[in-house]
Design an enzyme around this catalytic site. Structure first.
Site, PDB file in Angstrom:
ATOM      1  N   SER A   1       5.277  -6.867   3.336  1.00  0.00           N
ATOM      2  CA  SER A   1       5.796  -7.194   4.665  1.00  0.00           C
ATOM      3  C   SER A   1       6.638  -8.470   4.626  1.00  0.00           C
ATOM      4  CB  SER A   1       4.628  -7.388   5.623  1.00  0.00           C
ATOM      5  OG  SER A   1       3.856  -8.494   5.200  1.00  0.00           O
TER       6      SER A   1
ATOM      7  N   LYS B   1      -1.244  -7.444  -9.264  1.00  0.00           N
ATOM      8  CA  LYS B   1      -2.191  -7.521  -8.145  1.00  0.00           C
ATOM      9  C   LYS B   1      -1.849  -6.359  -7.216  1.00  0.00           C
ATOM     10  CE  LYS B   1      -2.952  -8.477  -4.340  1.00  0.00           C
ATOM     11  NZ  LYS B   1      -3.411  -7.470  -3.354  1.00  0.00           N
TER      12      LYS B   1
ATOM     13  N   PHE C   1       0.807  -1.226   0.000  1.00  0.00           N
ATOM     14  CA  PHE C   1       0.000   0.000   0.000  1.00  0.00           C
ATOM     15  C   PHE C   1       0.837   1.272   0.000  1.00  0.00           C
ATOM     16  CE2 PHE C   1       0.979  -0.097   4.522  1.00  0.00           C
ATOM     17  CZ  PHE C   1       1.119   1.250   4.809  1.00  0.00           C
TER      18      PHE C   1
ATOM     19  N   GLU D   1      -4.886  -3.922  -2.114  1.00  0.00           N
ATOM     20  CA  GLU D   1      -6.345  -3.752  -2.035  1.00  0.00           C
ATOM     21  C   GLU D   1      -6.692  -2.523  -1.189  1.00  0.00           C
ATOM     22  OE1 GLU D   1      -4.448  -5.784  -0.541  1.00  0.00           O
ATOM     23  OE2 GLU D   1      -5.151  -6.349   1.451  1.00  0.00           O
TER      24      GLU D   1
ATOM     25  N   GLU E   1       9.448  -3.901  12.981  1.00  0.00           N
ATOM     26  CA  GLU E   1       9.212  -2.778  12.070  1.00  0.00           C
ATOM     27  C   GLU E   1       7.917  -2.110  12.529  1.00  0.00           C
ATOM     28  OE1 GLU E   1       7.868  -3.653   8.032  1.00  0.00           O
ATOM     29  OE2 GLU E   1       9.146  -2.049   7.280  1.00  0.00           O
TER      30      GLU E   1
ATOM     31  N   CYS F   1       9.466   1.886   3.348  1.00  0.00           N
ATOM     32  CA  CYS F   1      10.356   0.768   3.699  1.00  0.00           C
ATOM     33  C   CYS F   1      11.765   1.280   3.924  1.00  0.00           C
ATOM     34  CB  CYS F   1      10.352  -0.272   2.604  1.00  0.00           C
ATOM     35  SG  CYS F   1      11.055   0.335   1.073  1.00  0.00           S
TER      36      CYS F   1
HETATM   37  P1  NAD Z   1       1.516  -6.591   3.049  1.00  0.00           P
HETATM   38  O1  NAD Z   1       2.544  -7.668   3.100  1.00  0.00           O
HETATM   39  O2  NAD Z   1       0.440  -6.601   4.040  1.00  0.00           O
HETATM   40  O3  NAD Z   1       0.797  -6.603   1.606  1.00  0.00           O
HETATM   41  C1  NAD Z   1       1.550  -6.671   0.424  1.00  0.00           C
HETATM   42  C2  NAD Z   1       0.724  -7.413  -0.629  1.00  0.00           C
HETATM   43  O4  NAD Z   1       0.497  -8.754  -0.199  1.00  0.00           O
HETATM   44  C3  NAD Z   1      -0.636  -6.780  -0.869  1.00  0.00           C
HETATM   45  O5  NAD Z   1      -0.897  -6.765  -2.252  1.00  0.00           O
HETATM   46  C4  NAD Z   1      -1.592  -7.705  -0.120  1.00  0.00           C
HETATM   47  O6  NAD Z   1      -2.851  -7.798  -0.714  1.00  0.00           O
HETATM   48  C5  NAD Z   1      -0.901  -9.054  -0.175  1.00  0.00           C
HETATM   49  N1  NAD Z   1      -1.193  -9.864   1.006  1.00  0.00           N
HETATM   50  C6  NAD Z   1      -1.548  -9.430   2.252  1.00  0.00           C
HETATM   51  N2  NAD Z   1      -1.683 -10.476   3.088  1.00  0.00           N
HETATM   52  C7  NAD Z   1      -1.420 -11.583   2.369  1.00  0.00           C
HETATM   53  C8  NAD Z   1      -1.373 -12.975   2.686  1.00  0.00           C
HETATM   54  N3  NAD Z   1      -1.655 -13.413   3.908  1.00  0.00           N
HETATM   55  N4  NAD Z   1      -1.042 -13.841   1.715  1.00  0.00           N
HETATM   56  C9  NAD Z   1      -0.750 -13.410   0.471  1.00  0.00           C
HETATM   57  N5  NAD Z   1      -0.762 -12.094   0.108  1.00  0.00           N
HETATM   58  C10 NAD Z   1      -1.095 -11.204   1.042  1.00  0.00           C
HETATM   59  O7  NAD Z   1       2.329  -5.219   3.055  1.00  0.00           O
HETATM   60  P2  NAD Z   1       1.751  -3.739   3.159  1.00  0.00           P
HETATM   61  O8  NAD Z   1       1.252  -3.529   4.540  1.00  0.00           O
HETATM   62  O9  NAD Z   1       0.861  -3.446   2.022  1.00  0.00           O
HETATM   63  O10 NAD Z   1       3.097  -2.883   2.942  1.00  0.00           O
HETATM   64  C11 NAD Z   1       3.967  -2.524   3.973  1.00  0.00           C
HETATM   65  C12 NAD Z   1       5.153  -3.444   4.057  1.00  0.00           C
HETATM   66  O11 NAD Z   1       5.838  -3.473   2.810  1.00  0.00           O
HETATM   67  C13 NAD Z   1       6.184  -2.997   5.080  1.00  0.00           C
HETATM   68  O12 NAD Z   1       6.663  -4.122   5.763  1.00  0.00           O
HETATM   69  C14 NAD Z   1       7.290  -2.384   4.224  1.00  0.00           C
HETATM   70  O13 NAD Z   1       8.567  -2.393   4.802  1.00  0.00           O
HETATM   71  C15 NAD Z   1       7.231  -3.277   3.035  1.00  0.00           C
HETATM   72  N6  NAD Z   1       7.829  -2.636   1.876  1.00  0.00           N
HETATM   73  C16 NAD Z   1       9.056  -3.072   1.486  1.00  0.00           C
HETATM   74  C17 NAD Z   1       9.694  -2.472   0.417  1.00  0.00           C
HETATM   75  C18 NAD Z   1      11.052  -2.936  -0.027  1.00  0.00           C
HETATM   76  O14 NAD Z   1      11.444  -2.573  -1.123  1.00  0.00           O
HETATM   77  N7  NAD Z   1      11.771  -3.702   0.774  1.00  0.00           N
HETATM   78  C19 NAD Z   1       9.057  -1.419  -0.260  1.00  0.00           C
HETATM   79  C20 NAD Z   1       7.795  -1.007   0.172  1.00  0.00           C
HETATM   80  C21 NAD Z   1       7.191  -1.637   1.248  1.00  0.00           C
END
Ligand code: NAD
Length: 508
Positions: free
Chosen positions: A237, A184, A160, A187, A392, A292
């Site tokens: 994440s 994808k 997000f 959401e 984090e 991140c």
């Molecule tokens: P998230 O992991 O909750 O969601 C990421 C994606 O995974 C979304 O599209 C979501 O729909 C999907 N998802 C969520 N739960 C899932 C599950 N149980 N099984 C499969 N798919 C699932 O992450 P977020 O909260 O949207 O983003 C924040 C996180 O992203 C933070 O931890 C941040 O550090 C990380 N991030 C990392 C980088 C990097 O380059 N290292 C860059 C941006 C964000």
């Protein structure tokens, strides 16, 4: 009106799927609201696509790949040239939507789009990026050369926090290499992503080359396990990224998984004080700490400890407000759930004995009383066993640790399992040289608080922040989205000498 939304003024807009060039209304019964985090206004509803819809998107990608893989490189490149022009033209309009659905300030939303636009600009150089290698006369009359060929249908799963930049890390580079793609988006804030996808279609991306499905775990798992998906790019994440890496890996896919972080800024007492403090506050609390590469730990070395009161004062002066309001420094967190989680971690810091220097828990924003706001929060006296250090937080919370020497600071950073980004603030070239050499973190800033590389390099987070060898964008992602074929060839003239049967492995 957005083609990706249902143009019906009587009800909340419904986000569409994009399958085979058609904007499709999902048949699902499962929907989720897209909510403005400053007001709780429902902006749209996003479908959790059905298994059949995911299959249809992948099948469209598979069909389109047959012709797209052989589309001349110049034709692919010209679509990217058009796309970058369209993004530039519509960037302000997209930024308003991005700010409304994500919460970040308009200026930061424009930055989110711009950092993605830079990747599209770089995709325009695919002519030279995708070149192979050639060696003449590897044996008598024998030449060897490599081709970098696309691999098929690839998929991207995005978080997000950067709804423009991160989708733009993925689909432009994948498709300009000759692959087709299923995206994808998050959401939680898919609207600005969909505006960029619309621009890609307007730029001339053929039907089926770029497809979009929405959803959560079920959709992601379907992409990770489908036979026709060849590669998965994931950003999000650590928990989900590890799951995606393992599941997609078990199903034989290439995977790059960019995950969570805990980024340390090490401050030496010889650093430029004003610039350093400004950098810490901007990188710690900007985007409400939901980057991140946000600075989430400040390590004050020796006499730099004395800078704490000034750091606190600067942080306290930041203006917390809706991202759409002029002069806002810190917008809301993405959701009520995210806010509760951050408040819980702040509570844990107090219980575990850290000193709460600045408390952002009770911030109230006139006119936006329902917003998911947390103000800048600063802890000192933090130790490495506390949850506010080990986890984090992903909110506007900066934790301060103190050490006596640069060596201690380096050891501290290297003991932390994450490896996304780190920074050193100093005026000493020798200290900087030592730091960059000894630090075990993939992206290092020297007097730069958020060292995200520009797209001719690659994003190179490491250790616990990344799974898979190759990072997003730059040369690495061209390797990720292509496979190398090596051709070894010899051509004979009609009157060439008969040199007999060769039963050995040697070329001669
Ligand atoms: P998230 O992991 O909750 O969601 C990421 C994606 O995974 C979304 O599209 C979501 O729909 C999907 N998802 C969520 N739960 C899932 C599950 N149980 N099984 C499969 N798919 C699932 O992450 P977020 O909260 O949207 O983003 C924040 C996180 O992203 C933070 O931890 C941040 O550090 C990380 N991030 C990392 C980088 C990097 O380059 N290292 C860059 C941006 C964000």
């Amino acid at each position: 009106m957005n083609a990706s939304l249902t143009p019906d003024q009587t009800k909340v807009e419904q986000v569409k799927l994009l399958i085979d060039g058609q904007w499709v209304e999902s048949k699902t019964s499962e929907w989720r609201d897209v909510v403005n985090p400053a007001t709780q206004q429902v902006l749209a509803r996003v479908p959790f696509a059905t298994a059949e819809e995911v299959d249809a998107a992948i099948a469209a990608g598979q069909r389109a790949f047959k012709t797209w893989r052989d589309t001349p490189i110049g034709a692919r490149m010209r679509i990217m040239l058009k796309l970058q022009a369209l993004i530039r033209e519509h960037s302000k309009r997209i930024a308003v939507v991005l700010s409304a659905e994500q919460g970040k300030t308009i200026a930061d939303a424009e930055g989110d789009i711009f950092r993605g636009l830079e990747v599209v600009e770089h995709a325009c150089s695919i002519g030279s990026l995708q070149m192979g290698e050639f060696a003449e006369n590897v044996a008598g009359g024998v030449d060897t050369y490599t081709l970098r060929q696309p691999i098929g249908v690839c998929a991207g799963i995005t978080p997000f926090n950067f709804p423009a930049m991160i989708p733009l890390w993925m689909f432009p580079m994948a498709i300009v290499c000759g692959n087709t793609f299923v995206l994808k988006p998050s959401e939680q804030d898919p609207l600005s992503t969909m505006m960029l996808v619309e621009l890609a279609m307007e730029a001339g991306v053929p039907a089926g080359v770029l497809n979009v499905v929405h959803g959560g775990k079920q959709v992601v798992d379907a992409l990770c396990t489908h036979t026709d998906i060849k590669a998965i790019s994931f950003v999000g994440s650590t928990e989900v990224g590890t799951h995606v890496y393992n599941l997609a890996g078990q199903h034989g896919k290439r995977v790059q998984s960019m995950m969570g972080a805990k980024n340390h800024a090490v401050v030496l007492p010889d650093a430029n004080r004003t610039q350093t403090l400004n950098a810490l506050v901007g990188a710690g609390f900007g985007a409400a700490g939901q980057r991140c590469m946000a600075t989430s730990v400040a390590v004050l070395v020796g006499k730099a400890r004395e800078w704490l009161p000034e750091l606190k004062e600067l942080a306290a002066n930041l203006k917390v407000n809706a991202g759409s309001e002029p002069g806002t420094d810190v917008g809301p967190l993405i959701s009520k759930r995210a806010k509760e989680r951050v408040l819980g971690l702040i509570e844990s810091g107090i219980k575990e004995g850290a000193k709460l220097e600045l408390d952002g828990r009770d911030v109230s924003v006139p006119g936006y009383e329902q917003g998911n706001f947390v103000g800048p929060t600063l802890f000192s006296g933090v130790t490495t066993d506390m949850q506010i250090y080990t986890q984090e937080i992903f909110g506007p919370v900066l934790v301060v640790l103190e050490v006596d020497t640069l060596d201690e600071a380096i050891a501290l950073v290297n003991r932390n399992p994450f490896g996304n980004g780190t920074g050193l603030f100093t005026q000493s070239g020798a200290a900087a040289r030592k730091f960059q050499n000894e630090i075990d973190v993939g992206q290092v800033g020297i007097n730069i608080p958020i060292p995200v590389p520009v797209p001719f390099f690659s994003f190179t987070g490491s250790r616990g922040s990344k799974l898979g060898d190759l990072g997003p964008y730059g040369k690495q992602v061209v390797q990720f989205y292509t496979q190398t074929k090596t051709v070894t060839s010899r051509w004979f003239d009609d009157d060439s000498v008969n040199d007999g049967v060769n039963t050995t492995i040697s070329l001669r």
